[in-house]
Design a protein around this motif. Structure first.
Motif, short mmCIF file in Angstrom:
data_model
loop_
_atom_site.label_atom_id
_atom_site.label_comp_id
_atom_site.label_asym_id
_atom_site.label_seq_id
_atom_site.Cartn_x
_atom_site.Cartn_y
_atom_site.Cartn_z
N GLU A 151 93.75 181.03 53.48
CA GLU A 151 92.92 179.74 53.94
C GLU A 151 91.70 180.17 54.00
N PHE A 152 90.47 178.70 54.05
CA PHE A 152 89.91 178.34 54.11
C PHE A 152 89.39 178.94 55.29
N ASN A 153 87.90 180.20 54.95
CA ASN A 153 86.97 181.10 54.93
C ASN A 153 86.30 180.19 55.72
N LYS A 154 85.42 180.62 54.49
CA LYS A 154 84.03 179.81 54.33
C LYS A 154 83.05 179.40 52.79
N THR A 155 82.26 177.97 52.29
CA THR A 155 81.48 177.89 51.97
C THR A 155 80.10 178.08 52.02
N VAL A 213 78.89 171.75 59.35
CA VAL A 213 77.59 173.10 59.29
C VAL A 213 77.85 173.85 60.01
N ASN A 214 77.32 175.01 59.07
CA ASN A 214 76.89 175.99 60.56
C ASN A 214 76.19 175.85 60.66
N ASP A 215 74.85 175.65 61.76
CA ASP A 215 74.06 175.21 61.69
C ASP A 215 73.34 176.94 62.16
N TYR A 216 73.36 177.30 62.78
CA TYR A 216 72.45 178.97 63.19
C TYR A 216 72.41 179.47 61.56
N GLU A 217 74.26 180.23 60.97
CA GLU A 217 74.23 180.62 59.58
C GLU A 217 73.47 180.23 58.50
N SER A 218 73.38 178.94 58.74
CA SER A 218 72.51 178.00 57.66
C SER A 218 70.58 178.58 57.43
N ALA A 219 70.26 178.40 59.48
CA ALA A 219 69.30 178.50 59.79
C ALA A 219 68.58 180.00 59.43
N LEU A 220 69.34 181.12 59.51
CA LEU A 220 68.88 181.89 59.81
C LEU A 220 69.02 183.07 57.99
N ASN A 221 70.43 182.17 57.43
CA ASN A 221 69.85 182.92 55.73
C ASN A 221 69.42 182.41 55.14
N SER A 222 68.73 180.66 55.43
CA SER A 222 67.34 180.41 54.91
C SER A 222 66.00 180.94 55.53
N ALA A 223 66.18 181.14 56.64
CA ALA A 223 64.70 181.86 56.79
C ALA A 223 63.97 183.35 56.45
N THR A 224 65.11 183.73 55.88
CA THR A 224 64.73 185.54 56.18
C THR A 224 64.15 185.73 54.40
N GLU A 245 67.43 177.53 41.43
CA GLU A 245 68.93 177.32 41.18
C GLU A 245 69.12 175.88 42.32
N THR A 246 69.73 175.07 42.27
CA THR A 246 69.85 173.51 43.27
C THR A 246 70.83 173.69 43.89
N PHE A 247 72.19 173.64 43.58
CA PHE A 247 73.31 173.88 44.14
C PHE A 247 74.75 174.83 43.54
N SER A 248 74.66 175.64 43.71
CA SER A 248 75.33 176.74 43.54
C SER A 248 76.35 176.79 44.55
N ILE A 249 77.42 177.69 44.40
CA ILE A 249 78.62 177.72 45.68
C ILE A 249 78.28 179.46 45.27
N ASP A 250 78.48 179.83 46.16
CA ASP A 250 77.92 181.36 46.21
C ASP A 250 78.19 182.09 47.22
N PRO A 251 79.90 182.27 48.15
CA PRO A 251 80.79 181.87 46.99
C PRO A 251 81.97 180.17 48.33
N THR A 252 82.45 180.59 47.65
CA THR A 252 83.84 179.19 48.60
C THR A 252 84.49 180.78 49.01
N ARG A 253 85.42 181.01 49.96
CA ARG A 253 86.28 181.60 50.28
C ARG A 253 87.40 182.11 50.81
N PHE A 254 88.00 181.60 50.23
CA PHE A 254 90.26 181.96 50.88
C PHE A 254 90.79 183.69 51.61
N TYR A 314 75.45 176.54 55.62
CA TYR A 314 77.31 177.08 55.47
C TYR A 314 77.98 175.97 55.95
N TYR A 315 79.24 176.26 55.10
CA TYR A 315 80.04 175.58 55.44
C TYR A 315 80.68 176.22 56.11
N GLU A 316 81.87 175.54 57.16
CA GLU A 316 83.13 175.83 57.76
C GLU A 316 84.41 174.49 58.10
#
Length: 927
Positions: free
Chosen positions: A478-482, A580-591, A431-440, A533-535
């Motif tokens: 309201e938008f919560n995260k992507t 971009v939430n750098d912390y959440e992005s790094a955490l989820n990418s590393a595990t 996968e190279t561009f998958s939204i999983d998920p966009t949450r409201f 991880y987008y906020e």
């Protein structure tokens, strides 16, 4: 190009014993009555010497070291008249002995149509060394199946596990698909998915195969990495037919949920180039759009009144588009009368584009239970605790590819046999561009009341009795995260080379063969995951109303949902609205990242005795395994930083796998088999990887580098009776004692693991010892003996009983007995058919019993998948000699998927899905 392939094949054959010749050989071919179609697994016997040989896929056989003299040759094939001829063997040279076999009662034996396909499958089953079931090429086309997995479910003891209503994984004798090995043209296939070892066979089209052999018992010349079965898929060869053949099919399919008509087409051919060289190939394309209505729940509890309630309920609306492209190409060269060389390649691509709109009702803040409850419902009042409602969208596109190439040669002089093969296989999922998920998200308090109705055991419904206007107002969410998956890259590669050498010694009453071989396999599996991880930016506004879409959900009104492509378009068009939430992005990418190598060096020795009544095969196989396990442990420091500690483990172990197989045929229509053997299944490579993953709900998953492989002692006993006309009855028993089986231990008690806090933990562990006992029975009959018009009737029935039990331990180390995961106690298949003149009709029903899907920390938290029965119908009409029209109706009864847990005296739904049925129609032309 052709000349280059011939030159390459010649070089390969130079490594064989093509020039060896022995005086007094008898060799020939066995074909159908027309001489156009070779018959595989026909039995040819030299009556006076009591020596028997079986034909290969090209219909050829050979006897070596035949003393000079005059002999009677006898050829037998299920459904064919026994045919004999007299040959005189000189002191030197090769004596020909060709046969064209007529069907019982006269006529041709063509491997087309239901009856002839049964003949072909039964002949291969009868000739097999051990317990084996076979599907031939044209038999696959008799069923309304969409991939190889669905084709296999027609065989005795075989069933499938579905994904979105399509067959995906194959279960043999009710056992976990992880306990199977899968090969294409002798090449073991790696898995494209990151977290399993088993191969999802929905990637492979049924249009590209010649046959599928499901081998349920083991001999030392086989890979020993299975307990359920070794599934061996063979593609077409140029020498499968005496004549050139071209086939073209076009098809449309209609799913009653999606309302779309989608295309499918295939083309395959065999082409001789001279008498001794040929190529064969196939290509197929299938696009399918369908929809799934799904409900999932989480956190079932019992309140003080003794009533069950769920902490969360999810209503999921899936819209899926799947595209399969498959291609196969082979080149075969008959180097000499004794040697054949080949190059074979296969390629499969599976694209899965999935949209999921989800509405989640979250009542987890009601720690003391609902405001009020009954035995079939609950009321949640926002005045007591807040009610959280999330509406999200998943827009995921993934591509799986499986490819393999093999090169080798086979030599059979009647006295010496030598074969070798080199191969490369690679599987991937990306996968190279998958939204999983966009949450409201919206949270409701006083003024909102939600009533849950649990009266329907398959799925709960809800009603908003107060505050429905705001509850269903898209602008309230309201938008919560992507979470954007920028890379999910799973790769699994394996190089292999093997060689086998055998010497046959002719005796007075049969042949004695000594055989040995070696094989090396070098495998590497890796997974690389990166996400962003987008906020929402501080000054931005973004609600569900900005991307509002239309639901296609049938179970109930799930409220406002996002449009399918709206979230992706909004993200790309409004980059300044997000940070971009750098912390959440790094955490989820590393595990998730890991890489594992698995090197297997194997060798075996075995001996074989063959006569017209008795076959004995005994020997031992050694497999040495070396692993390099690389991963990392990620620790959350609590200050928006993480520590990543690389981890590496190495391990080695050796397994010795003895086996003994007896095949006794006191008369031509009776076969009895007995086999005892040991096999091994290695743990999932993803489970061995030293890593940890955790999601937003605090669900932690960790690897276990210390997992031991499954080791199983197996026994099979069976009896087969072949009717004088086209049919057979078989019954068999099997026993397996499995040591160190693996299961995923799941605990919903919160805690801390190596510095990581969790609410729920899942870890793979070894069980103690499991025992599996089962019975397998099948009956096949073409009723050609009946008066017209009933002589076109045909039936196939098979049933399997599996008792599979093991011991697991809870968090307090208290033992309890469980059914092994994915093990169904009862499975059966029933086929009723009619074929006469141009008309062919078939009804096929498949049943699978309930099974344990996930082991919880108690009986009440185990996840169980309910029983499943599906009915499919197929009709064909022979318009001309070369054109056939067909129509299929798949899942006539709209069979559902239902997973549950047993709690408070009832089945509490964990997942429910329904898919609708699919109708297919088209034409196939052969020339």
């Amino acid at each position: 190009m052709t000349r280059s392939i011939q030159l390459l094949a010649g070089l390969l054959a130079s490594a064989s014993f093509a020039t060896i010749a022995h005086a007094g050989d008898v060799a020939g071919h066995v074909n159908d009555a027309t001489g156009a179609r070779p018959l595989q697994s026909a039995a040819v016997r030299i009556v006076e010497l009591n020596r028997t040989a079986e034909t290969d896929r090209g219909g050829s056989y050979v006897f070596g070291d035949v003393p000079a003299g005059t002999y009677t040759l006898e050829a037998r094939y299920v459904g064919a008249e026994v045919t004999t001829q007299t040959v005189t063997v000189p002191a030197k040279g090769t004596t020909p002995g060709d046969f064209n076999l007529p069907a019982i009662g006269g006529g041709d034996i063509l491997v087309t149509g239901m009856t002839a396909n049964m003949t072909s499958a039964l002949s291969r089953q009868k000739a097999a060394d051990g317990v084996e079931s076979v599907l031939t090429r044209d038999a696959v086309g008799q069923f309304p199946d969409q991939n190889v997995a669905e084709s296999l479910r027609r065989l005795p003891g075989v069933n499938i596990l579905n994904d979105q209503g399509e067959g995906r994984y194959v279960s043999v004798r009710g056992l976990d698909p992880e306990l199977n090995g899968t090969s294409v043209n002798g090449v073991r296939l790696p898995s494209p998915e990151s977290d399993v070892r088993s191969v999802a066979l929905d990637v492979i089209s049924s249009d590209t195969i010649e046959s599928i052999e499901v081998k349920k018992s083991f001999t030392p010349d086989m890979d020993g990495d299975f307990i359920g079965a070794s599934i061996e898929i063979n593609t077409t060869s140029a020498f499968d037919s005496k004549k050139n053949r071209y086939s073209l099919s076009a098809e449309g399919s209609y799913n009653d949920y999606s309302g779309k008509i989608m295309p499918k087409g295939s083309f395959d051919f065999t082409q001789k180039i001279g008498d001794d060289f040929g190529i064969a190939g196939s290509v197929s394309y299938y696009k399918r759009k369908f929809e799934t209505d799904n409900v999932e729940t989480g956190g079932w509890n019992v309140d003080d009144a003794g009533n069950a309630w769920a902490e969360s309920v999810e209503y999921r609306d899936y819209d899926v588009e799947r595209t399969r492209i498959n291609a196969a190409l082979s080149a075969d060269w008959r180097v000499s009368d004794t040697t054949k060389a080949y190059v074979r390649g296969n390629w499969a691509q599976f694209d899965d584009h999935e949209y999921r709109r989800r509405t989640t009702l979250d009542f987890s803040d009601f720690e003391d239970g609902p405001t009020s409850s009954t035995d079939s419902g609950a009321t949640f009042d926002g005045s007591d605790e807040r009610i959280t409602v999330e509406r999200d969208l998943k827009d995921r596109f993934e591509r799986q590819r499986i490819k393999s190439v093999s090169i080798g040669s086979d030599t059979d002089t009647g006295t010496w046999k030598f074969k070798w093969q080199g191969s490369y296989a690679k599987s991937s999922e990306k996968e190279t561009f998958s939204i999983d998920p966009t949450r409201f998200r919206a949270r409701f308090r006083a003024g909102t009341v939600v009533d849950m109705d649990y009266g329907n055991k398959y799925y709960p419904t809800y009603s908003v009795t107060e505050g429905s206007d705001s509850f269903n107002d898209a602008s309230e969410y309201e938008f919560n995260k992507t979470e954007l998956t920028t890379l999910s890259d799973s790769r699994d590669r394996e190089w292999a080379i093997k060689a086998d050498l055998a010497r046959t010694f002719a005796g007075d009453n049969g042949d004695f063969t000594v055989q040995a071989g070696a094989k090396g396999r070098w495998r590497k599996k890796s997974y690389d995951f990166n996400m962003t991880y987008y906020e929402l930016a501080d000054d931005a506004e973004y609600t569900l109303a900005d991307v509002l879409g239309k639901q296609t959900y049938r179970l109930l009104d799930m409220g406002p949902v996002a449009s399918k492509g709206g979230a992706a378009d909004y993200l790309l068009s409004n980059p300044d609205s997000f940070v971009v939430n750098d912390y959440e992005s790094a955490l989820n990418s590393a595990t998730s990242d890991y890489s594992v190598t698995e090197d297997i060096l194997a060798g075996y020795a075995m001996a074989r005795w063959d006569s017209s009544t008795l076959r004995v095969i005994g020997g031992v196989r050694m497999e040495h395994t070396h692993n390099d396990l690389n991963g990392s442990f990620v620790t959350d420091n609590g200050d928006d930083t993480i520590d990543i500690d690389p981890l590496t483990y190495k391990r080695n172990y050796t397994n010795w796998l003895p086996s003994l197989t007896l095949r006794w045929s006191p008369q031509q229509n009776l076969v009895a088999r007995l086999a005892g053997y040991k096999t091994v299944v290695r743990p999932k490579l993803s489970q061995l990887a030293p890593r940890n993953t955790i999601n937003d709900d605090g669900e932690l998953e960790v690897g276990n580098p210390g997992l031991k492989p499954y080791q199983a002692w197996n026994a099979d006993a069976g009896f087969e009776y072949y009717f004088s006309n086209n049919g057979a009855f078989s019954i068999g028993a099997f026993y397996k004692s499995i040591k160190d089986y693996t299961y995923s231990y799941n605990s919903k008690e919160s805690g801390t693991y190596q510095g990581v806090d969790y609410e729920e933990i899942t870890v793979p562990v070894n069980g103690d010892t499991a025992e599996i006992v089962g019975l397998e029975a099948s009956f096949s009959q073409a009723f050609t003996m009946l008066p017209s018009p009933f002589d076109g009737l045909l039936t196939q029935i098979n049933y399997t009983y599996t008792y599979a039990r093991g011991t697991v331990f809870d968090s307090d180390q208290v033992a309890r007995r469980i059914s092994l995961p994915n093990a169904s106690k009862n499975t059966f298949n029933v086929v009723l058919g009619y074929e006469k003149g141009p008309v062919s009709l078939r009804a096929a029903g498949t049943f699978r019993d309930k099974y344990l899907d996930e082991v919880g920390d108690s009986t009440e938290t185990d996840r169980i998948v309910n029983q499943h029965f599906q009915l499919d119908l197929s009709a064909k009409y022979k318009l001309t000699e070369n054109i056939r029209l067909f129509a299929d109706w798949v899942n006539v009864n709209n069979a559902k998927y239902f997973a549950y847990q047993d709690l408070a005296g009832a089945k509490r739904v964990l997942q429910y899905e329904e898919y609708g049925s699919t109708v297919k129609f088209g034409a196939r032309m052969s020339f």
